[in-house]
Design a protein around this motif. Structure first.
Motif, PDB file in Angstrom:
ATOM      1  N   ILE A   1       0.811  -1.217   0.000  1.00  0.00           N
ATOM      2  CA  ILE A   1       0.000   0.000   0.000  1.00  0.00           C
ATOM      3  C   ILE A   1       0.850   1.275   0.000  1.00  0.00           C
ATOM      4  N   PRO A   2       1.876   1.416   0.854  1.00  0.00           N
ATOM      5  CA  PRO A   2       2.714   2.627   0.777  1.00  0.00           C
ATOM      6  C   PRO A   2       3.419   2.784  -0.566  1.00  0.00           C
ATOM      7  N   GLY A   3       3.886   1.664  -1.155  1.00  0.00           N
ATOM      8  CA  GLY A   3       4.547   1.760  -2.448  1.00  0.00           C
ATOM      9  C   GLY A   3       3.625   2.288  -3.526  1.00  0.00           C
ATOM     10  N   ILE A   4       2.385   1.808  -3.553  1.00  0.00           N
ATOM     11  CA  ILE A   4       1.409   2.298  -4.522  1.00  0.00           C
ATOM     12  C   ILE A   4       1.081   3.767  -4.274  1.00  0.00           C
ATOM     13  N   PHE A   5       0.991   4.151  -3.005  1.00  0.00           N
ATOM     14  CA  PHE A   5       0.709   5.554  -2.666  1.00  0.00           C
ATOM     15  C   PHE A   5       1.826   6.470  -3.158  1.00  0.00           C
ATOM     16  N   PHE A   6       3.083   6.095  -2.927  1.00  0.00           N
ATOM     17  CA  PHE A   6       4.210   6.916  -3.379  1.00  0.00           C
ATOM     18  C   PHE A   6       4.216   7.049  -4.902  1.00  0.00           C
ATOM     19  N   LEU A   7       3.959   5.943  -5.595  1.00  0.00           N
ATOM     20  CA  LEU A   7       3.951   5.985  -7.056  1.00  0.00           C
ATOM     21  C   LEU A   7       2.785   6.807  -7.593  1.00  0.00           C
ATOM     22  N   THR A   8       1.640   6.725  -6.932  1.00  0.00           N
ATOM     23  CA  THR A   8       0.487   7.525  -7.361  1.00  0.00           C
ATOM     24  C   THR A   8       0.777   9.013  -7.241  1.00  0.00           C
ATOM     25  N   ALA A   9       1.335   9.410  -6.101  1.00  0.00           N
ATOM     26  CA  ALA A   9       1.667  10.828  -5.890  1.00  0.00           C
ATOM     27  C   ALA A   9       2.728  11.293  -6.881  1.00  0.00           C
ATOM     28  N   ALA A  10       3.743  10.460  -7.110  1.00  0.00           N
ATOM     29  CA  ALA A  10       4.804  10.825  -8.053  1.00  0.00           C
ATOM     30  C   ALA A  10       4.261  10.949  -9.466  1.00  0.00           C
ATOM     31  N   LEU A  11       3.345  10.045  -9.835  1.00  0.00           N
ATOM     32  CA  LEU A  11       2.770  10.079 -11.180  1.00  0.00           C
ATOM     33  C   LEU A  11       1.942  11.344 -11.395  1.00  0.00           C
ATOM     34  N   VAL A  12       1.146  11.723 -10.416  1.00  0.00           N
ATOM     35  CA  VAL A  12       0.320  12.931 -10.537  1.00  0.00           C
ATOM     36  C   VAL A  12       1.199  14.176 -10.676  1.00  0.00           C
ATOM     37  N   LEU A  13       2.215  14.295  -9.826  1.00  0.00           N
ATOM     38  CA  LEU A  13       3.101  15.460  -9.873  1.00  0.00           C
ATOM     39  C   LEU A  13       3.858  15.523 -11.198  1.00  0.00           C
ATOM     40  N   SER A  14       4.363  14.379 -11.642  1.00  0.00           N
ATOM     41  CA  SER A  14       5.112  14.352 -12.898  1.00  0.00           C
ATOM     42  C   SER A  14       4.216  14.655 -14.092  1.00  0.00           C
ATOM     43  N   PHE A  15       2.982  14.149 -14.061  1.00  0.00           N
ATOM     44  CA  PHE A  15       2.054  14.387 -15.164  1.00  0.00           C
ATOM     45  C   PHE A  15       1.692  15.871 -15.270  1.00  0.00           C
ATOM     46  N   LEU A  16       1.405  16.504 -14.146  1.00  0.00           N
ATOM     47  CA  LEU A  16       1.051  17.923 -14.160  1.00  0.00           C
ATOM     48  C   LEU A  16       2.228  18.780 -14.625  1.00  0.00           C
ATOM     49  N   THR A  17       3.432  18.429 -14.189  1.00  0.00           N
ATOM     50  CA  THR A  17       4.610  19.173 -14.613  1.00  0.00           C
ATOM     51  C   THR A  17       4.843  19.027 -16.107  1.00  0.00           C
ATOM     52  N   SER A  18       4.561  17.833 -16.643  1.00  0.00           N
ATOM     53  CA  SER A  18       4.763  17.589 -18.070  1.00  0.00           C
ATOM     54  C   SER A  18       3.826  18.433 -18.923  1.00  0.00           C
TER      55      SER A  18
END
Length: 225
Positions: A7-24
């Motif tokens: 669960i923590p691993g999925i949470f970290f990846l979800t947050a990273a994906l959202v931040l990276s997507f918005l920056t892109s």
């Protein structure tokens, strides 16, 4: 994978994906997310087309703000360039395309992050190993993107400070800090998934049945109790 690590691993990846997507996406589509910005505090600076008091750099285009806070963004494209001169037009500097072309690595980091995110839901030992390695790969690419952001910010600040008779303040934008946060989250995700896989293997190695007593010889089976 152990649920405590999944669960923590999925949470970290979800947050990273959202931040990276918005920056892109960034400028000119998301006007609040830029990589670097310069505010000219003591007067209007000419860009060759119009006056401006603030200039923001995004992944795909720059945006200008005039004294009435009206925003004008250039046409979106890969590797744009912009010239800046003071109000008297006695000096000018150029932010060339070589300093903005590398910003296109942000979508690449987003794509690799998505692959790691998709594989993180699997409970298969091999897939979780690949997910962990992909997370570290995404972190490395994001680190490169962050280095490109730092280079653009430093060069922009250096060039603007060369213009005489202006008071300019250059600072990192929201996309700059979002990239840093995404890098940290990807490292945490990779470590978490890796630890979870290790725990899964250890628990699997100790789950085999064991003999509770010694094997009796053949003649002992016919002996009366």
């Amino acid at each position: 994978m152990s649920r405590a690590f999944c669960i923590p691993g999925i949470f970290f990846l979800t947050a990273a994906l959202v931040l990276s997507f918005l920056t892109s996406i960034s400028l000119p589509y998301l006007t609040a997310i830029d990589i670097a910005r310069t505010h000219f505090g003591n007067g209007v600076i000419e860009t060759g087309q119009q006056g401006m008091v603030e200039l923001r750099f995004g992944v795909w285009a720059p945006c200008y703000y005039d004294q009435e806070e009206q925003r004008t963004c250039a046409k979106a494209g890969h590797g744009y360039k912009i010239g800046i001169s003071n109000e008297d037009k006695t000096a000018n500097v150029l932010i060339g395309s070589s300093w903005t072309r590398g910003l296109a690595i942000h979508p690449v980091a987003t794509g690799v992050t998505f692959l790691a995110f998709a594989m993180s839901f699997s409970q298969h030992v091999t897939v979780t190993l690949v997910a962990s390695l992909t997370s570290f790969l995404a972190a490395f690419i994001t680190l490169i993107a962050f280095a490109v952001d730092i280079a653009l910010f430093a060069y922009l600040k250096h060039q603007v400070n060369k213009l005489p008779k202006i008071e300019a303040k250059t600072s990192p934008g929201a996309g700059f800090w979002m990239t840093l946060a995404s890098f940290i989250l990807l490292l945490l995700a990779g470590c978490t998934i890796c630890f979870g896989r290790r725990k899964q293997r250890m628990s699997g190695a100790t789950s085999y049945p064991t003999l509770s007593s010694e094997k009796k010889p053949l003649w002992a089976r016919f002996r009366k109790n």
